[in-house]
Design a protein around this motif. Structure first.
Motif, PDB file in Angstrom:
ATOM      1  N   ILE A  18      40.373  35.583  21.656  1.00  0.00           N
ATOM      2  CA  ILE A  18      40.558  36.261  22.759  1.00  0.00           C
ATOM      3  C   ILE A  18      39.652  35.472  24.388  1.00  0.00           C
ATOM      4  N   PRO A  19      39.785  34.801  24.674  1.00  0.00           N
ATOM      5  CA  PRO A  19      38.436  34.615  25.948  1.00  0.00           C
ATOM      6  C   PRO A  19      39.438  35.410  27.146  1.00  0.00           C
ATOM      7  N   ARG A  20      38.288  36.088  27.140  1.00  0.00           N
ATOM      8  CA  ARG A  20      38.087  36.905  28.701  1.00  0.00           C
ATOM      9  C   ARG A  20      37.452  36.847  30.225  1.00  0.00           C
ATOM     10  N   ARG A  21      36.422  36.143  29.708  1.00  0.00           N
ATOM     11  CA  ARG A  21      35.180  35.213  30.744  1.00  0.00           C
ATOM     12  C   ARG A  21      34.586  33.864  30.704  1.00  0.00           C
ATOM     13  N   VAL A  22      34.618  33.389  31.815  1.00  0.00           N
ATOM     14  CA  VAL A  22      33.927  31.985  31.569  1.00  0.00           C
ATOM     15  C   VAL A  22      32.842  32.110  32.587  1.00  0.00           C
ATOM     16  N   ILE A  23      31.853  31.665  32.409  1.00  0.00           N
ATOM     17  CA  ILE A  23      30.815  30.973  33.014  1.00  0.00           C
ATOM     18  C   ILE A  23      30.034  29.401  33.225  1.00  0.00           C
ATOM     19  N   ALA A  24      30.824  28.588  33.454  1.00  0.00           N
ATOM     20  CA  ALA A  24      31.116  27.316  34.019  1.00  0.00           C
ATOM     21  C   ALA A  24      29.723  26.475  34.472  1.00  0.00           C
TER      22      ALA A  24
ATOM     23  N   VAL B 195      29.534  29.030  29.211  1.00  0.00           N
ATOM     24  CA  VAL B 195      29.308  30.370  28.327  1.00  0.00           C
ATOM     25  C   VAL B 195      31.298  30.981  28.144  1.00  0.00           C
ATOM     26  N   ILE B 196      31.384  30.743  26.977  1.00  0.00           N
ATOM     27  CA  ILE B 196      32.161  31.855  26.955  1.00  0.00           C
ATOM     28  C   ILE B 196      32.854  33.000  26.487  1.00  0.00           C
ATOM     29  N   GLU B 197      32.871  34.735  27.367  1.00  0.00           N
ATOM     30  CA  GLU B 197      33.400  35.462  26.248  1.00  0.00           C
ATOM     31  C   GLU B 197      34.283  35.507  26.080  1.00  0.00           C
ATOM     32  N   VAL B 198      34.711  36.438  25.104  1.00  0.00           N
ATOM     33  CA  VAL B 198      35.343  36.387  23.602  1.00  0.00           C
ATOM     34  C   VAL B 198      35.667  37.731  23.271  1.00  0.00           C
ATOM     35  N   GLU B 199      36.699  38.068  23.149  1.00  0.00           N
ATOM     36  CA  GLU B 199      37.044  39.397  22.395  1.00  0.00           C
ATOM     37  C   GLU B 199      37.724  38.640  20.882  1.00  0.00           C
ATOM     38  N   GLY B 200      37.795  39.853  19.696  1.00  0.00           N
ATOM     39  CA  GLY B 200      37.918  38.721  17.836  1.00  0.00           C
ATOM     40  C   GLY B 200      38.674  40.505  17.449  1.00  0.00           C
TER      41      GLY B 200
ATOM     42  N   ARG C  52      33.303  41.293  20.068  1.00  0.00           N
ATOM     43  CA  ARG C  52      32.946  40.834  21.024  1.00  0.00           C
ATOM     44  C   ARG C  52      32.231  39.525  20.954  1.00  0.00           C
ATOM     45  N   TYR C  53      31.907  38.576  21.385  1.00  0.00           N
ATOM     46  CA  TYR C  53      31.554  37.098  21.529  1.00  0.00           C
ATOM     47  C   TYR C  53      30.775  36.724  22.531  1.00  0.00           C
ATOM     48  N   GLY C  54      29.556  35.717  22.763  1.00  0.00           N
ATOM     49  CA  GLY C  54      29.044  35.914  23.888  1.00  0.00           C
ATOM     50  C   GLY C  54      28.793  33.897  23.607  1.00  0.00           C
ATOM     51  N   PHE C  55      30.541  32.761  23.152  1.00  0.00           N
ATOM     52  CA  PHE C  55      30.098  31.577  22.855  1.00  0.00           C
ATOM     53  C   PHE C  55      29.395  30.697  24.067  1.00  0.00           C
ATOM     54  N   VAL C  56      28.719  30.014  23.329  1.00  0.00           N
ATOM     55  CA  VAL C  56      27.721  28.974  23.866  1.00  0.00           C
ATOM     56  C   VAL C  56      27.943  27.717  23.455  1.00  0.00           C
ATOM     57  N   PHE C  57      28.454  26.919  24.522  1.00  0.00           N
ATOM     58  CA  PHE C  57      28.770  25.718  24.064  1.00  0.00           C
ATOM     59  C   PHE C  57      28.355  24.550  24.688  1.00  0.00           C
TER      60      PHE C  57
ATOM     61  N   LEU D  28      33.530  52.336  21.460  1.00  0.00           N
ATOM     62  CA  LEU D  28      32.725  52.038  22.505  1.00  0.00           C
ATOM     63  C   LEU D  28      32.487  51.000  22.932  1.00  0.00           C
ATOM     64  N   GLY D  29      32.123  50.585  22.440  1.00  0.00           N
ATOM     65  CA  GLY D  29      31.875  48.796  22.878  1.00  0.00           C
ATOM     66  C   GLY D  29      32.860  48.266  23.400  1.00  0.00           C
ATOM     67  N   ARG D  30      34.011  48.379  23.832  1.00  0.00           N
ATOM     68  CA  ARG D  30      35.287  47.487  24.279  1.00  0.00           C
ATOM     69  C   ARG D  30      34.558  47.681  25.901  1.00  0.00           C
ATOM     70  N   GLN D  31      34.482  46.581  26.782  1.00  0.00           N
ATOM     71  CA  GLN D  31      33.701  45.694  27.579  1.00  0.00           C
ATOM     72  C   GLN D  31      34.688  47.230  29.535  1.00  0.00           C
ATOM     73  N   HIS D  32      36.079  47.050  28.779  1.00  0.00           N
ATOM     74  CA  HIS D  32      36.560  47.679  30.213  1.00  0.00           C
ATOM     75  C   HIS D  32      36.476  49.288  29.982  1.00  0.00           C
ATOM     76  N   ARG D  33      35.653  49.786  29.090  1.00  0.00           N
ATOM     77  CA  ARG D  33      35.519  51.747  28.934  1.00  0.00           C
ATOM     78  C   ARG D  33      34.090  51.565  29.189  1.00  0.00           C
ATOM     79  N   TRP D  34      33.826  53.132  28.640  1.00  0.00           N
ATOM     80  CA  TRP D  34      32.633  53.200  29.105  1.00  0.00           C
ATOM     81  C   TRP D  34      32.321  53.814  28.021  1.00  0.00           C
ATOM     82  N   GLY D  35      30.514  53.467  27.546  1.00  0.00           N
ATOM     83  CA  GLY D  35      30.260  53.798  26.343  1.00  0.00           C
ATOM     84  C   GLY D  35      29.372  55.399  26.426  1.00  0.00           C
ATOM     85  N   ASP D  36      28.117  55.463  25.543  1.00  0.00           N
ATOM     86  CA  ASP D  36      28.059  57.085  25.837  1.00  0.00           C
ATOM     87  C   ASP D  36      26.450  56.562  24.801  1.00  0.00           C
TER      88      ASP D  36
END
Length: 323
Positions: free
Chosen positions: A86-92, A98-103, A116-121, A212-220
């Motif tokens: 599931i794509p979350r963010r794009v840096i064009a 770069v497309i940030e993706v959650e799998g 969680r991925y950072g794909f570079v194309f 803890l790694g979900r980007q919309h939540r706080w980690g520890d």
């Protein structure tokens, strides 16, 4: 939408559907796919190991045809109900994005896979993929997809040196995004921290603690050392100071070399490598993708994708990794 973004989004969509034929149609004949290699630092270096490590899922560089053939043979058995992407963010950029993706998927072993991925194309002028570089939580990938198999260590003793980037005509956002790393190499955390806004955050993935790694939540910060999820920069700096004071490094800190970048307004994606000598003499040699959000007052957010299995192997912060 740039051609790189169009192709990258189509690639993620085909990956989400499990359409390996769709992936193949998006790629140039000589396309490659890279992912990092955990303790085997040499196996993940495209210069020193242009054919990769031969180890799945942490294989270094693979020819796209070979990668897709491997996925075709393993994929249906590994994830019987599929694995969402599931794509979350794009840096064009024009030729790179770069497309940030959650799998998410359930592995045949019964383990949940939530990476969680950072794909570079990189794409050519016709819009075909020529290279995919996949940054992800390698510790989690090896634990679930690799069955927790041990990975032999190697180091980069003779990698060719690279020049520092020429920033004479660089966009302001890029200059700001690259500015912290010389201060870090000196171990000057006051200068490093001064480049961030007062409410800045830093995210990196979390190894075994997937929640803890979900980007919309706080980690520890106390849960798993440097594999902490999203935390305040104030807390991150305090943890970094404690590591330096505790003798974590024989070198001043981590020396970072930026290798590639994409600038999209206030977002900057930087591919880089970092090197340090740890307190016990081990060589830390990571490869990173940073997504940096630059605001008028400084850096507001960093999202750090790196080889977490290499971190865990050297620093002992993840129970998935046997020392």
């Amino acid at each position: 939408m740039t051609r790189a973004v169009r192709t990258g989004m189509d690639f993620v969509s085909a990956l989400d559907r499990g359409s390996l034929g769709g992936l193949a149609r998006l790629c140039a004949a000589d396309a490659t796919w890279w992912v990092d290699t955990g303790p085997d630092r040499r196996g993940g270096d495209p210069v020193l190991a242009p054919h990769g490590s031969g180890r799945f899922p942490l294989h270094g560089v693979m020819r796209m045809d070979d990668k897709l053939a491997l996925m075709r043979s393993l994929g249906p058995k590994a994830f019987p109900t599929g694995c969402r992407q599931i794509p979350r963010r794009v840096i064009a950029g024009d030729d790179t994005c770069v497309i940030e993706v959650e799998g998410y998927g359930v592995h045949a072993s019964g383990l949940e896979y939530a990476n969680r991925y950072g794909f570079v194309f990189d794409v050519n002028p016709a819009g075909a993929v020529v290279a995919v570089r996949e940054y992800l939580d390698t510790s989690h990938a090896q634990h679930v997809v690799g069955g927790g198999a041990a990975v032999a260590r190697s180091s980069l003793d003779d990698r060719p040196a690279r020049r520092a980037p020429d920033l004479a005509d660089a966009p302001t956002a890029l200059v700001t995004a690259l500015a912290p790393w010389p201060a870090l190499a000196r171990g000057d955390l006051d200068a490093f921290g001064a480049l961030f806004t007062a409410d800045a955050t830093w995210w990196t993935d979390s190894g075994r603690r997937r929640d803890l790694g979900r980007q919309h939540r706080w980690g520890d910060l106390d849960a798993n050392g440097p594999l902490h999820g999203r935390v305040t920069m104030t807390g991150k700096l305090a943890a970094m100071r404690a590591r330096l004071a505790g003798g974590a490094y024989r070198s001043a800190a981590v020396e970072v070399t930026a290798e590639r970048w994409v600038v999209d307004d206030t977002l900057v994606a930087v591919e880089a490598r970092g090197e340090a000598t740890l307190g016990d003499g081990s060589r830390y040699q990571n490869r990173y993708l940073w997504v940096v959000d630059v605001q008028p007052g400084g850096i507001a957010e960093v999202r750090e994708y790196c080889d977490t299995l290499h971190v865990a192997d050297l620093m002992g912060h993840d129970a998935e990794v046997g020392r």
